[in-house]
Design an enzyme around this catalytic site. Sequence first.
Site, PDB file in Angstrom:
ATOM      1  N   HIS A  33       0.869  -1.180   0.000  1.00 19.81           N
ATOM      2  CA  HIS A  33       0.000   0.000   0.000  1.00 19.81           C
ATOM      3  C   HIS A  33       0.904   1.228   0.000  1.00 19.81           C
ATOM      4  CE1 HIS A  33      -3.737   2.274   0.813  1.00 19.81           C
ATOM      5  NE2 HIS A  33      -2.908   3.107   1.420  1.00 19.81           N
ATOM      6  N   CYS A  34       0.788   2.022  -1.066  1.00 12.15           N
ATOM      7  CA  CYS A  34       1.655   3.190  -1.217  1.00 12.15           C
ATOM      8  C   CYS A  34       0.950   4.416  -0.647  1.00 12.15           C
ATOM      9  CB  CYS A  34       1.989   3.419  -2.694  1.00 12.15           C
ATOM     10  SG  CYS A  34       3.115   4.810  -2.968  1.00 12.15           S
ATOM     11  N   PRO A  35       1.466   4.995   0.448  1.00 16.58           N
ATOM     12  CA  PRO A  35       0.806   6.184   1.004  1.00 16.58           C
ATOM     13  C   PRO A  35       0.992   7.424   0.148  1.00 16.58           C
ATOM     14  CG  PRO A  35       2.830   5.722   2.203  1.00 16.58           C
ATOM     15  CD  PRO A  35       2.655   4.600   1.240  1.00 16.58           C
ATOM     16  N   GLY A  46      -1.742   7.016  -2.348  1.00 20.25           N
ATOM     17  CA  GLY A  46      -3.025   6.766  -1.684  1.00 20.25           C
ATOM     18  C   GLY A  46      -3.770   5.577  -2.245  1.00 20.25           C
ATOM     19  N   GLN A  47      -3.069   4.542  -2.637  1.00 16.66           N
ATOM     20  CA  GLN A  47      -3.713   3.399  -3.275  1.00 16.66           C
ATOM     21  C   GLN A  47      -2.871   2.155  -3.053  1.00 16.66           C
ATOM     22  OE1 GLN A  47      -6.260   1.830  -4.150  1.00 16.66           O
ATOM     23  NE2 GLN A  47      -6.829   2.642  -6.169  1.00 16.66           N
TER      24      GLN A  47
END
Length: 378
Positions: free
Chosen positions: A110-112, A115-116
């Site tokens: 999950h890439c902050p 945001g996805q």
Amino acid sequence: MDNFPHHLGISIMVIVIALTLFALILLLLTSGRDPGVIARNANPPELEGYEGTEVGPGQTPQLCLPRTKDVVVNGVVVKIKYCDTCMHYRPPRCSHCSICNNCVQKFDHHCPWVGQCIGLRNYRFFFMFVFSTTLLCIYVHAFCWIRIRKIMNGENVSIWKAMTKSPASIALIIYTFISVWFVGGLTVFHSYLISRNQSTYENFRNRYDEHVNPYNKGVIKNFMEVFCTSIPTSKNNFRAKIPKEPAITSRRISGGFTSPNIRKPVSDIEMGRKLAWGEAVREADGSEGRTNNDDNVDKLGGSADHVTADLSRILPPEGMEGRSISHHRRSSWGIKSGSWDISSETFASAVEASKQVPGSSNGNLTRENQQVQTNLKV
């Protein structure tokens, strides 16, 4: 733009603008696409030959469903786990994201920053985004130094003098130098993962340190699998209208209706006793405060719904001259800022009704009134 011959300055500007727009488009594709979310089940899966107690929606028969199942991938046995939240067995390389709260196919991480989740359907766009951003940082960084070199040669000044003449170049050099370590590091790391056909989640969990990776097809085929294969269609229709849930109907219990959420009669706060079952049913159905008269004449001026059980002692008993009044007690009656106050109109209505009782003496009424006042003060 004027320091390069043959209009090369315009070409340099066109390239940097094109790289910037390309990186922004890839950013939107990465963050806006479905990463491969697997739709949840409304009910747990049924096992063949399973005979047991019924389970409701949202419940999992923990004692019956196995936590893992074995599947064969390229001749290698791989275990898949059961997801209690989504109520299905996760496909191979699928994992449940704790942030998005969804099971994602070929879950990478999950890439902050975008945001996805990064998964099966947007991994190639994520890699192309960080790779193009790395190229953009290197390109800008290099041409900023070329700009300073041109100033040094054109004006025969030192490097420090040239830097003071182009402060924008110095700001971009510092900014791109810091940024390239992040996006460049991600590019190198994911290039290694693609060559081994691993995900970030599998690499951090050391999935294939002691076991054979059944998905590794060689470096070239691994890159072709990521960039040269068709993207599978989404398993979700996010633009579909949500069906309206059926309304919860009341259930008939012992001749009365009650809501399915009512488990037991409501406790009476004023007197510390529990309501009768009939009173609880009437309260659940919203019939609190109704007066029941045989001839529907005596309404006590619309104040009978505020008479408590203590005041009902002085009212006519049921069946007396065909004018029986049954008053329902409300657990929330008379609550004003934590006090138990009764309006004078309500008390006067109750006393007026008690005077109409045949055969009652004034002395008895006086004693009953005193008792009511004592109870009210308490």
